[in-house]
Write an enzyme that holds these catalytic residues in place. Structure first.
Site, PDB file in Angstrom:
ATOM      1  CE  LYS A  79      24.271  63.951 -39.686  1.00 14.20           C
ATOM      2  NZ  LYS A  79      23.063  64.710 -39.330  1.00 14.20           N
TER       3      LYS A  79
HETATM    4  N1  GLU Z   1      20.386  64.846 -41.692  1.00 19.93           N
HETATM    5  C1  GLU Z   1      19.191  65.298 -41.046  1.00 19.93           C
HETATM    6  C2  GLU Z   1      19.475  65.761 -39.631  1.00 19.93           C
HETATM    7  O1  GLU Z   1      20.562  66.150 -39.302  1.00 19.93           O
HETATM    8  C3  GLU Z   1      18.058  64.304 -41.176  1.00 19.93           C
HETATM    9  C4  GLU Z   1      18.267  62.986 -40.531  1.00 19.93           C
HETATM   10  C5  GLU Z   1      17.177  61.968 -40.846  1.00 19.93           C
HETATM   11  O2  GLU Z   1      16.204  62.307 -41.488  1.00 19.93           O
HETATM   12  O3  GLU Z   1      17.358  60.817 -40.440  1.00 19.93           O
HETATM   13  O4  GLU Z   1      18.606  65.810 -38.805  1.00 19.93           O
END
Ligand code: GLU
Length: 473
Positions: free
Chosen positions: A109
């Site tokens: 993240k």
């Molecule tokens: N930000 C989204 C989540 O928390 C998507 C992450 C992604 O598609 O890699 O799952």
């Protein structure tokens, strides 16, 4: 939005506590459990960008929780509240989420500490490109190592800038556009990615209503039709979820909680009208489709059948959990219920569909986009017309030889081969159904786990442990 008390754990510790609860039921070496739980690395970068005649310094993060599978995957958040603890907690949730729904990625993240509304589009583009450059220098954006995506405060626009910057830096890499997902379709994105997380929440709810035993536990009957719903946050995820379940399944959205106020309507809020109103820049108080009240921390406790927190982490905490009056919580956001609130709600008998499953639709469709990018071909391009020709012959044969007569509408629907969006939705539906069943099966085999969240952690941890054990760690 109400603030949790000082006794509450921080986000990372809260996720770890839930993890430990599941791990305590497992027969796996504590050393391996620790290896799975810890965050592998967090990169913090401070970089300066000259804007408005001055140098402005920004702080960015990219945390890699687990590299048991690569690339690692997870969004990039733009918010003034981004910090290391939050990014690490969210990266950990990505690891468990992808493991649970069998998306072959590790967890990561990122975040940039800024408020997007403080900067104009041109400035945001320069900041984003510079951040991308910093990440790229350390392979923290890379088609085979680390693939960011949208999260709060970012969307297709930011992903397009990131992809373009990466492509410039790595123009000989044939897979360079697979360095991020959530791109606009005309730049290599996939149909259905923008709606994906909300669509996934809808499919998860539909799956819940297929299970009589779970409905009984929650004290609910029938299906989504007529169920009263409170939605917290009408951003991308909240909006799509609320729109789909109200327009397609007959759910009644009675309360929408936003940053600048609350809208209530016992007859059900027209979500598309409310969203259009918000996009027009008019104040929420001027919306005519419901009753408005100023920011009201108690709104999340409005009585309803289903509560959908779809914004920030930690909004249901030890101070308001006792007052929550719902039968079912589906966690469209990441980490909306703290570990302490989770215990209070469990004791009260509230049924919770946990974040790592409920909002996995986004990363699932990101996976489809990444596969499309490295395959260099749109899904359905080879088979669509072939499928169509076969369906046409079948209908013709049934009409001519079977003496059947189909309506024009049915024929058109049946004959048409699948478009990319149809395939994406079908793949997502399948993933959400399978994910729910995997949690149920884990609970059936291990009844001591008691609730869906603990079972989801248990399932994810077991799969990751198996991965490590098989390679001899
Ligand atoms: N930000 C989204 C989540 O928390 C998507 C992450 C992604 O598609 O890699 O799952």
């Amino acid at each position: 939005m109400s603030k949790s008390s000082a006794n509450e754990l921080n986000f990372r510790a809260s996720v770890d506590l839930m993890f430990n609860r599941a791990a305590s039921f497992m027969d796996i070496s504590p050393k391996l459990i620790e290896k799975i739980r810890v965050c592998n690395a967090t990169y913090i970068v401070r970089f300066g960008v000259k804007l408005r005649g001055d140098i402005h310094t920004f702080t960015g993060y990219r945390s890699v929780h687990s590299e048991h599978l690569e690339p690692v995957k997870g969004g990039i958040r733009y918010s003034p509240h981004v910090n290391q603890d939050e990014v690490e907690a969210l990266a950990a949730l990505m690891t468990y989420k992808t493991a649970l729904v069998h998306v072959p990625f590790g967890g990561s993240k990122g975040g940039l500490c800024l408020s997007p509304k403080d900067w104009n589009e041109e400035e945001l583009e320069r900041i984003t490109r510079r951040f991308t450059f910093e990440l790229s220098r350390r392979d923290l954006i890379h088609p085979s190592l680390n693939v960011p995506a949208p999260d709060m405060g970012t969307g297709e626009r930011e992903m397009a800038w990131m992809m373009d910057e990466y492509r410039r830096l790595h123009n000989t890499d044939i897979n360079n556009i697979a360095c991020v997902t959530g791109k606009p379709v005309h730049l290599g994105g996939i149909y259905g990615r923008v709606e994906a997380t909300g669509r996934g929440v809808q499919y998860a709810l539909r799956e819940f209503f297929r299970h009589e035993d779970d409905k009984k536990k929650a004290g609910l009957k029938g299906d989504l039709d007529g169920k009263t719903v409170v939605v917290q946050g009408l951003g991308n995820v909240g909006y799509h979820t609320a729109k789909f379940i109200s327009e397609e399944d007959g759910a009644k959205i009675i309360t929408v909680i936003e940053r600048d106020g609350v809208v209530r309507n016992k007859k059900g809020i027209d979500i598309e009208a409310l969203k259009q109103h918000m996009l027009s820049g008019e104040p929420l108080s001027a919306f005519s489709g419901g009753e408005f009240s100023e920011s009201d921390p108690a709104a999340i406790c409005d009585p309803c059948d289903i509560l959908i927190p779809a914004a920030l982490e930690g909004v249901i905490h030890m101070d308001n959990a006792h007052s929550i009056k719902t039968k079912l919580i589906i966690e469209a956001a990441n980490g909306p219920v703290t570990a302490k609130a989770d215990k209070i709600l469990r004791d009260k008998g509230v049924f919770i569909i946990p974040d790592m499953y409920a909002n996995a639709g986004g990363v699932t469709v990101s996976y489809f986009e990444w596969v499309k990018n490295i395959g260099h071909i749109r899904f359905g391009r080879l088979q669509r017309r072939n499928e169509e020709a076969k369906n046409r012959s079948l209908i013709q044969a049934l009409e001519e030889q079977g003496n059947l007569n189909f309506t024009k509408n049915f024929k058109e629907d049946f004959i048409e081969g699948a478009l990319e969006i149809d395939l994406v939705r079908a793949g997502l539906d399948d993933t959400m159904r399978a994910g729910y069943k995997a949690i149920k099966l884990t609970l059936e085999e291990n009844p001591q786990l008691e609730d869906m969240r603990t079972a989801a952690f248990y399932k994810a941890i077991s799969d990751i442990a198996l991965h490590y054990q098989s390679i001899g760690l």
